[in-house]
Design a protein around this motif. Structure first.
Motif, PDB file in Angstrom:
ATOM      1  N   TYR A  24      70.225  41.833  12.379  1.00 13.95           N
ATOM      2  CA  TYR A  24      69.725  40.803  13.283  1.00 13.95           C
ATOM      3  C   TYR A  24      70.817  39.768  13.530  1.00 13.95           C
ATOM      4  O   TYR A  24      71.816  39.693  12.803  1.00 13.95           O
ATOM      5  N   PRO A  34      65.382  36.687   8.798  1.00 13.27           N
ATOM      6  CA  PRO A  34      65.794  35.880   9.958  1.00 13.27           C
ATOM      7  C   PRO A  34      65.286  34.440   9.896  1.00 13.27           C
ATOM      8  O   PRO A  34      66.028  33.504  10.201  1.00 13.27           O
ATOM      9  N   GLN A  44      75.662  37.661  12.381  1.00  8.74           N
ATOM     10  CA  GLN A  44      74.929  38.923  12.297  1.00  8.74           C
ATOM     11  C   GLN A  44      74.771  39.278  10.828  1.00  8.74           C
ATOM     12  O   GLN A  44      75.751  39.279  10.077  1.00  8.74           O
ATOM     13  N   LEU A  97      66.819  32.786  17.023  1.00  5.60           N
ATOM     14  CA  LEU A  97      66.899  34.204  16.671  1.00  5.60           C
ATOM     15  C   LEU A  97      67.216  34.979  17.942  1.00  5.60           C
ATOM     16  O   LEU A  97      66.451  34.955  18.905  1.00  5.60           O
ATOM     17  N   SER A 149      68.385  38.488  18.009  1.00 13.20           N
ATOM     18  CA  SER A 149      67.892  39.857  17.918  1.00 13.20           C
ATOM     19  C   SER A 149      67.361  40.086  16.511  1.00 13.20           C
ATOM     20  O   SER A 149      67.800  39.431  15.559  1.00 13.20           O
ATOM     21  N   SER A 150      66.414  41.000  16.369  1.00 16.31           N
ATOM     22  CA  SER A 150      65.795  41.241  15.073  1.00 16.31           C
ATOM     23  C   SER A 150      66.001  42.698  14.674  1.00 16.31           C
ATOM     24  O   SER A 150      66.594  43.482  15.396  1.00 16.31           O
TER      25      SER A 150
END
Length: 202
Positions: free
Chosen positions: A188, A165, A137, A181, A183-184
């Motif tokens: 992220y 990312p 993260q 990926l 989560s953005s």
């Protein structure tokens, strides 16, 4: 301050260990779990690398996982131990674990402080068994809050390195991991799966 003795910003975190949990929000356990679900093996043995006081470990413990907190800051580790967490004093670049010995490694809000982040990702990939995952993260420097954070860390004197990312996914791929990926946004999450030798040739 600049990075000291190849150990990142450890002296700063030694000094603020007692206050760290008061100012940092809880880790996003749901996003971390989604990253861990990218694994193709049961995830039981987990390391929280550069885990500090065990903030991410506490979040995952609510879902039944009990990662071992690994950090080079003795001050941060003392807080994690006081909270009942298993800890190991070690540098993220030279983990004292055998090849293929854990199912997953998480690194939460810490990779940008490491003096050799690419090396830390390669070291994580060494320790994680085939089918396991490395879950990171980080903060997106291309977001409004991220740009503010970059400026703030520079003002403090940190020698931080941040990635978009896509850039962090490329770091994972360069370490031989299959990146996704998860989560953005400002915070992220990227997951990288360690493939078996057979899978890497498919």
């Amino acid at each position: 301050m600049s990075r000291l003795h190849g150990r990142g910003d450890v002296r700063f975190f030694d000094r603020i260990a007692a206050l760290y949990d008061l100012v940092m929000p809880s880790a996003d356990a749901d996003a971390l779990q989604r990253g861990l679900s990218f694994a193709r093996r049961p995830v039981e043995r987990v390391l929280d690398v550069a885990g500090g006081t065990g903030r991410a470990t506490r979040a995952l413990a609510r879902n039944g996982l009990e990662p071992v907190v690994v950090d080079f800051s003795r001050g941060m580790l003392s807080r994690a131990r006081a909270d009942g967490r298993d800890t190991v004093h070690a540098d993220a670049g030279t983990l004292p674990f055998c090849d293929d010995s854990v199912d997953a490694i998480i690194v939460v809000d810490a990779l940008h402080h490491m003096p050799d982040p690419d090396g830390a990702i390669r070291e994580a990939a060494r320790v994680v068994s085939p089918g396991g995952v490395v879950v990171v993260q980080e903060f997106g420097p291309d977001t409004l809050r991220g740009r503010g954070l970059v400026l703030a860390e520079r003002a403090i004197g940190f020698d931080s390195q941040f990635w978009t990312p896509d850039e962090l996914c490329a770091v994972f791929e360069n370490a031989g991991l299959t990146a996704r990926l998860v989560s953005s946004g400002f915070e992220y999450v990227v997951a990288g799966r360690v493939e078996s030798a057979e899978a890497s040739h498919e």
